[in-house]
Design an enzyme around this catalytic site. Structure first.
Site, PDB file in Angstrom:
ATOM      1  N   GLU A 130       0.880  -1.116  -0.155  1.00  0.00           N
ATOM      2  CA  GLU A 130      -0.198   0.099  -0.021  1.00  0.00           C
ATOM      3  C   GLU A 130       0.960   1.262   0.001  1.00  0.00           C
ATOM      4  OE1 GLU A 130      -2.556  -0.278   3.499  1.00  0.00           O
ATOM      5  OE2 GLU A 130      -3.628  -2.153   2.554  1.00  0.00           O
ATOM      6  N   PRO A 131       0.375   2.178  -0.106  1.00  0.00           N
ATOM      7  CA  PRO A 131       1.052   3.639  -0.345  1.00  0.00           C
ATOM      8  C   PRO A 131       1.848   3.598   1.070  1.00  0.00           C
ATOM      9  CG  PRO A 131      -1.040   4.164  -1.350  1.00  0.00           C
ATOM     10  CD  PRO A 131      -0.951   2.600  -0.822  1.00  0.00           C
ATOM     11  N   SER A 135       7.919  -2.445   3.012  1.00  0.00           N
ATOM     12  CA  SER A 135       8.569  -3.342   3.766  1.00  0.00           C
ATOM     13  C   SER A 135       8.004  -3.646   4.856  1.00  0.00           C
ATOM     14  CB  SER A 135       9.946  -2.641   4.076  1.00  0.00           C
ATOM     15  OG  SER A 135      10.679  -2.335   2.667  1.00  0.00           O
ATOM     16  N   GLU A 243       8.815 -16.844  -3.154  1.00  0.00           N
ATOM     17  CA  GLU A 243       8.706 -15.775  -4.023  1.00  0.00           C
ATOM     18  C   GLU A 243      10.406 -15.311  -4.302  1.00  0.00           C
ATOM     19  OE1 GLU A 243       6.711 -12.487  -2.611  1.00  0.00           O
ATOM     20  OE2 GLU A 243       7.494 -11.140  -4.300  1.00  0.00           O
ATOM     21  N   ARG A 269      32.766  -7.678 -32.132  1.00  0.00           N
ATOM     22  CA  ARG A 269      33.310  -6.151 -32.234  1.00  0.00           C
ATOM     23  C   ARG A 269      34.718  -5.964 -32.385  1.00  0.00           C
ATOM     24  NH1 ARG A 269      31.471  -1.286 -33.660  1.00  0.00           N
ATOM     25  NH2 ARG A 269      32.434   0.430 -32.305  1.00  0.00           N
ATOM     26  N   GLY A 340      29.542  -0.767 -25.069  1.00  0.00           N
ATOM     27  CA  GLY A 340      29.797   0.615 -25.590  1.00  0.00           C
ATOM     28  C   GLY A 340      28.393   1.118 -26.095  1.00  0.00           C
ATOM     29  N   GLY A 365      10.735  -7.979  -1.035  1.00  0.00           N
ATOM     30  CA  GLY A 365      11.510  -7.613   0.037  1.00  0.00           C
ATOM     31  C   GLY A 365      12.737  -7.249  -0.259  1.00  0.00           C
TER      32      GLY A 365
HETATM   33  C1  LIG Z   1       7.616  -3.275 -10.289  1.00  0.00           C
HETATM   34  C2  LIG Z   1       7.049  -3.679  -9.003  1.00  0.00           C
HETATM   35  C3  LIG Z   1       6.157  -4.402  -8.772  1.00  0.00           C
HETATM   36  C4  LIG Z   1       5.461  -5.017  -7.299  1.00  0.00           C
HETATM   37  N1  LIG Z   1       4.648  -5.942  -7.571  1.00  0.00           N
HETATM   38  C5  LIG Z   1       4.262  -6.031  -6.122  1.00  0.00           C
HETATM   39  C6  LIG Z   1       2.890  -6.945  -6.258  1.00  0.00           C
HETATM   40  O1  LIG Z   1       2.636  -7.634  -7.278  1.00  0.00           O
HETATM   41  N2  LIG Z   1       2.024  -7.262  -5.007  1.00  0.00           N
HETATM   42  C7  LIG Z   1       2.472  -6.286  -3.992  1.00  0.00           C
HETATM   43  O2  LIG Z   1       2.062  -6.522  -2.808  1.00  0.00           O
HETATM   44  N3  LIG Z   1       3.731  -5.486  -3.910  1.00  0.00           N
HETATM   45  C8  LIG Z   1       4.299  -5.247  -5.157  1.00  0.00           C
HETATM   46  N4  LIG Z   1       5.512  -4.598  -5.123  1.00  0.00           N
HETATM   47  C9  LIG Z   1       5.940  -3.845  -3.928  1.00  0.00           C
HETATM   48  C10 LIG Z   1       7.241  -4.308  -3.534  1.00  0.00           C
HETATM   49  O3  LIG Z   1       7.171  -5.342  -2.752  1.00  0.00           O
HETATM   50  C11 LIG Z   1       7.742  -3.123  -2.404  1.00  0.00           C
HETATM   51  O4  LIG Z   1       7.950  -1.870  -3.331  1.00  0.00           O
HETATM   52  C12 LIG Z   1       8.872  -3.261  -1.616  1.00  0.00           C
HETATM   53  O5  LIG Z   1       8.495  -4.627  -0.697  1.00  0.00           O
HETATM   54  C13 LIG Z   1       9.424  -2.121  -0.893  1.00  0.00           C
HETATM   55  O6  LIG Z   1       8.579  -1.465  -0.199  1.00  0.00           O
HETATM   56  P1  LIG Z   1       8.450  -0.105  -0.348  1.00  0.00           P
HETATM   57  O7  LIG Z   1       8.356   0.359  -1.794  1.00  0.00           O
HETATM   58  O8  LIG Z   1       7.230   0.675   0.200  1.00  0.00           O
HETATM   59  O9  LIG Z   1       9.578   0.577   0.164  1.00  0.00           O
HETATM   60  P2  LIG Z   1       9.874   1.244   1.668  1.00  0.00           P
HETATM   61  O10 LIG Z   1       9.288   0.081   2.547  1.00  0.00           O
HETATM   62  O11 LIG Z   1       9.049   2.639   1.799  1.00  0.00           O
HETATM   63  O12 LIG Z   1      11.540   1.006   1.748  1.00  0.00           O
HETATM   64  C14 LIG Z   1      12.017   2.449   1.422  1.00  0.00           C
HETATM   65  C15 LIG Z   1      13.459   2.087   1.530  1.00  0.00           C
HETATM   66  O13 LIG Z   1      13.814   2.078   3.120  1.00  0.00           O
HETATM   67  C16 LIG Z   1      14.435   0.978   3.338  1.00  0.00           C
HETATM   68  N5  LIG Z   1      13.984   0.395   4.388  1.00  0.00           N
HETATM   69  C17 LIG Z   1      12.882   0.170   5.008  1.00  0.00           C
HETATM   70  N6  LIG Z   1      12.498  -0.624   6.122  1.00  0.00           N
HETATM   71  C18 LIG Z   1      13.823  -0.476   6.586  1.00  0.00           C
HETATM   72  C19 LIG Z   1      14.385  -0.873   7.760  1.00  0.00           C
HETATM   73  N7  LIG Z   1      13.796  -1.402   8.883  1.00  0.00           N
HETATM   74  N8  LIG Z   1      15.941  -0.878   7.823  1.00  0.00           N
HETATM   75  C20 LIG Z   1      16.815  -0.280   6.831  1.00  0.00           C
HETATM   76  N9  LIG Z   1      16.143   0.107   5.689  1.00  0.00           N
HETATM   77  C21 LIG Z   1      14.843   0.015   5.558  1.00  0.00           C
HETATM   78  C22 LIG Z   1      13.974   0.029   2.126  1.00  0.00           C
HETATM   79  O14 LIG Z   1      14.709  -1.018   2.036  1.00  0.00           O
HETATM   80  C23 LIG Z   1      14.055   0.777   1.228  1.00  0.00           C
HETATM   81  O15 LIG Z   1      15.364   1.002   0.667  1.00  0.00           O
HETATM   82  C24 LIG Z   1       6.153  -4.290  -6.238  1.00  0.00           C
HETATM   83  C25 LIG Z   1       7.032  -3.291  -6.522  1.00  0.00           C
HETATM   84  C26 LIG Z   1       7.597  -2.656  -7.701  1.00  0.00           C
HETATM   85  C27 LIG Z   1       8.409  -1.703  -7.802  1.00  0.00           C
END
Ligand SMILES: Cc1cc2nc3c(=O)[nH]c(=O)nc-3n(C[C@H](O)[C@H](O)[C@H](O)COP(=O)(O)OP(=O)(O)OC[C@H]3O[C@@H](n4cnc5c(N)ncnc54)[C@H](O)[C@@H]3O)c2cc1C
Length: 380
Positions: A130-131, A135, A243, A269, A340, A365
């Protein structure tokens, strides 16, 4: 070549047929589907026609009655389809959205969702992120309010693979107002009234419909509760190992493809009167990249073997995910460099491989989350 354990000759025969299918049916369309920012839904029915959507599922549900290793072959070979987005759309259906239905679904749910999914008639998506919850999975706030005969769902998911095309969403919802691990459940939500999807533009994976999925007063019948009420966290955790293994296998497959192409290119090349490989620095770089790819495969196959033997392989699977995803991006970037200027051009496909590989350290993850898991396992 003899099969590399944990694979056997039978798996290698499957590999041959998958490789031929991908070369004939998917690879020729990859550029077009990337440009279209979409691949046709009938890819799923075609894959179902040759049994590839149900390799590890029981024959009683239309599957092939195989096991994880058959699916592992498929995941590794999918990297040859030429489009990370295409592999992701198929992979989300086979590897992350249908397994919870197979593992936790009632017989009725399996008949209504797993059977048509294996047949390629219903496309599946896993909707957890979700937005405000990535993680930190336990922060999921999409609300399911219990009503007569079922649930009413409100909230928004984001970055959902197959988010637009899905026929059903395996959706994490909050079923208790208090936050945390305990109040989460899963519902199978049919595409339809009250659901608004919006496709997102992204760096790579262009052929896939990564999307936001908004639920506005969506009624879900009681019989679509998947697994135990308030037991959703268990369900999230249950498929994570698989996964992550699939992602490691995909990275290993993709590194092979990039290296094959780069070896060919650097031998053809010419620069300074000889092939690029006539220069020691280029040769040595290729030797390093081949070593990285081999190490990645060894770590991945070790984790896969342990997982399939029923061992608790959290450490090895987490290490495989961590070791392969950044490595894959680095290998792609190095291959791009060895091309290149051609590496920067669409025509050679290597820039797409690099863009597509960048998702690895984020999806399923993040690398940082993998390090947290490993730190805990190390007692830190
Ligand atoms: C192309 C794409 C396809 C996807 N498909 C799916 C899908 O099919 N279904 C689904 O449910 N999700 C999906 N996702 C979501 C994906 O699993 C999440 O983007 C991912 O788990 C990271 O969550 P976030 O984007 O909210 O990043 P955040 O959790 O906001 O993390 C931002 C940064 O902070 C770091 N961070 C967060 N917590 C900590 C901590 N405790 N310690 C140190 N660093 C930390 C993270 O490692 C990252 O670098 C998809 C994402 C993408 C980009």
């Amino acid at each position: 070549m003899p099969a590399t354990p944990p694979f056997t000759d039978e798996h290698e025969q499957l590999r041959d047929s998958i490789r031929r299918f991908i070369a004939a049916e998917l690879r020729p369309h990859a550029e077009q589907w990337e440009a279209d920012r979409w691949f046709p839904d009938d890819v799923f029915t075609k894959l179902a026609g040759v049994g590839f959507l149900g390799l590890k599922y029981p024959e009683a549900y239309g599957g092939q009655g195989g096991g994880y290793l058959h699916d592992a072959v498929f995941a590794e070979e999918l990297a040859r389809c030429g489009s990370g987005g295409l592999a992701a759309g198929i992979g989300a259906h086979v590897g992350i959205a249908t397994p919870p239905v197979a593992a936790f679904g009632t017989e009725d749910q399996k008949q209504r969702y797993l059977v048509p999914a294996i047949a390629g008639e219903k496309i599946a998506a896993l909707a957890i992120t979700e937005p405000g919850a990535g993680s930190d999975v336990a922060a999921v706030s999409t609300r399911a309010q219990e009503v007569d005969g079922g649930w009413v769902v409100n909230g928004e998911k984001t970055y959902i693979t197959n988010g637009v095309r899905a026929g059903f969403y395996v959706t994490a919802v909050r079923t208790r107002p208090e936050g945390g691990h305990g109040g989460m459940s899963f519902l199978i939500v049919d595409q339809g009234e009250g659901i608004a999807t919006s496709k997102l533009e992204k760096l790579g994976w262009h052929a896939s419909d990564t999307a936001t999925v908004a639920f506005d007063d969506v009624f879900v019948p009681a019989e679509n509760l998947l697994g135990e009420l308030h037991g959703g966290f268990k369900l999230v955790m249950a498929n994570f190992q698989w996964e992550r293994l699939l992602m490691a296998l995909g990275a290993v497959g993709a590194m092979d493809v990039a290296l094959e192409r780069t070896l060919q290119y650097t031998q053809e090349r010419q620069a300074f009167g000889r092939a690029l490989t006539g220069h020691q620095a280029v040769r040595h770089r290729l030797a390093e990249l081949a070593t990285t790819a081999h190490v990645s495969r060894c770590v991945t196959y070790d984790a896969l073997r342990r997982f399939c033997a029923g061992e608790n392989a959290i450490k090895e699977v987490t290490m495989a995910k961590l070791a392969t995803q950044r490595a894959s991006f680095d290998v792609m970037d190095a291959c791009l460099q060895l091309h290149g200027g051609a590496g920067y051009m669409r025509e050679y496909g290597i820039e797409r491989m690099a863009r597509d590989a960048r998702l690895g350290p984020i999806g399923g993850g993040t690398d940082e989350v993998m390090k947290e898991i490993l730190s805990k396992l190390m007692g830190l």
